[in-house]
Enzyme design. Structure first.
Site, short mmCIF file in Angstrom:
data_model
loop_
_atom_site.label_atom_id
_atom_site.label_comp_id
_atom_site.label_asym_id
_atom_site.label_seq_id
_atom_site.Cartn_x
_atom_site.Cartn_y
_atom_site.Cartn_z
N HIS A 112 1.23 17.98 -3.52
CA HIS A 112 2.27 16.96 -3.45
C HIS A 112 3.47 17.48 -2.67
CE1 HIS A 112 0.71 13.73 -6.00
NE2 HIS A 112 0.23 14.66 -6.81
N GLU B 155 5.30 15.89 -0.88
CA GLU B 155 6.36 14.87 -0.86
C GLU B 155 7.27 14.91 -2.08
OE1 GLU B 155 3.28 13.02 -3.48
OE2 GLU B 155 3.28 14.32 -1.70
N CYS C 170 -3.59 14.02 -2.96
CA CYS C 170 -3.99 14.38 -4.32
C CYS C 170 -5.18 13.54 -4.79
CB CYS C 170 -2.80 14.28 -5.27
SG CYS C 170 -3.06 15.22 -6.80
#
Length: 322
Positions: free
Chosen positions: A235, A237, A142
């Protein structure tokens, strides 16, 4: 993991043409095994949340990983106990004389600022420059990806008309990419950002190639030719409830925020969010660790700098020959 086969087995060429990772017998016999050393520069405010998310993904492979945590110097996070930082985090001075197999540089909630106005920008530049000679492959996330694209290639971030907020469908656009080996035709990724990057600028940068994109969210994954630098704009994760926490925080504060796209059933924020990206997130990190770190990094990490210099000289010679 790769399949090991005899050097001259006819199947080798067929499998390689189908983008199946093959380890020929000679290479397999010469490999030495040790844990991978992965350094995580955690720039997010909720340190424990982010390090847990990344540890979950980095640990979900057959490969043994030693994760170390890095923070910028002179900053005490407001949302993380000082005892935690002292016990588990290092600064750049602690690691700058070492080498690592891989590195992750996270996002940061500073995208409203020009890069040069971020108070740790100079130190981050030092770290990003150091990564080119002391880390075999660096994975940027990001804002961390935007910062690296700006520092290494001069590609600036651009403001979006509204916050890119939700979970969006993506497609692999570089069909030969082993980073996305095993992915479905469409895969989902969470995004939460106010800025983006120019697809045209990336295309016009010879060192970079776009691997995956979204019609709604734009370019998602970018890589250098050999995967020494990987840039991810979303993102993957995130936990299932991360977007919900961001949404409720802004909604309760009276800030302009819309319901995250493709997140709540029927966009009803009274219902439990649906996680549609967990499997692709695990595969993304597994592929990175396996194909770009484990299979390529030298057993002796002191060789990382030497290999970098050799590649650099080969590229210079190739450019001169043209």
């Amino acid at each position: 993991m790769p399949i090991r086969i005899p050097n001259e087995l006819p199947a080798a060429g067929v499998l390689e043409s189908e983008n199946i990772f093959v380890m020929r017998e000679t290479r397999a016999e010469s490999q030495q095994i040790r844990p991978l050393r992965i350094l995580v520069l955690n720039l997010m405010p909720l340190k424990i949340v982010t390090e847990t998310q990344l540890a979950r993904l980095l640990g979900n492979t057959p490969i043994q990983v030693e994760m170390e945590l890095l923070t910028v110097s002179g900053r005490q996070p407001k949302h993380t106990p000082i005892e935690h930082m002292v016990a588990f985090y290092q600064t750049f001075d602690d690691v700058k004389d070492r080498n690592f197999d891989g590195m992750v540089i996270t996002g940061a909630p500073v995208e409203h600022l020009p890069f040069e106005e971020v108070d740790y920008w100079d130190e981050l530049c030092d770290i990003m420059e150091w990564s080119t000679t002391h880390v075999h492959s660096t994975f940027h996330i990001c804002w961390g990806a935007q910062a690296a694209l700006y520092y290494h290639y001069g590609i600036d971030k651009i403001p979006l008309p509204e916050k890119m907020f939700g979970v969006f469908p993506h497609k692999v656009t570089h069909k030969g990419s082993i980073l996305f080996r095993g992915f479905d035709d469409t895969f989902m990724v969470p995004h939460s950002r106010h800025t983006g990057i120019s697809r045209e600028e990336i295309i016009n940068t010879p060192e970079l190639k776009i691997l995956a994109e979204s019609e709604e969210a734009g370019v998602y994954a970018i890589s250098t030719d050999e995967g020494r630098q990987i840039f991810i704009t979303g993102h993957s994760e995130y936990d299932p409830d991360t977007l919900e926490k961001e949404y409720l925080r802004d909604k309760n504060a009276g800030l302009p925020i819309h319901v995250p796209y493709n997140y709540y059933p029927n966009d009803d924020d009274t219902k439990r969010p649906v996680c549609t990206w967990r499997s692709s997130a695990n595969l993304l990190y597994s592929n990175w660790l396996n194909y770009f770190v484990y299979q390529e990094t030298p057993y002796d990490l002191s060789e990382v700098q030497k290999l970098r210099e050799e590649r650099k000289h080969r590229k210079v010679r190739s450019h001169e020959d043209k």
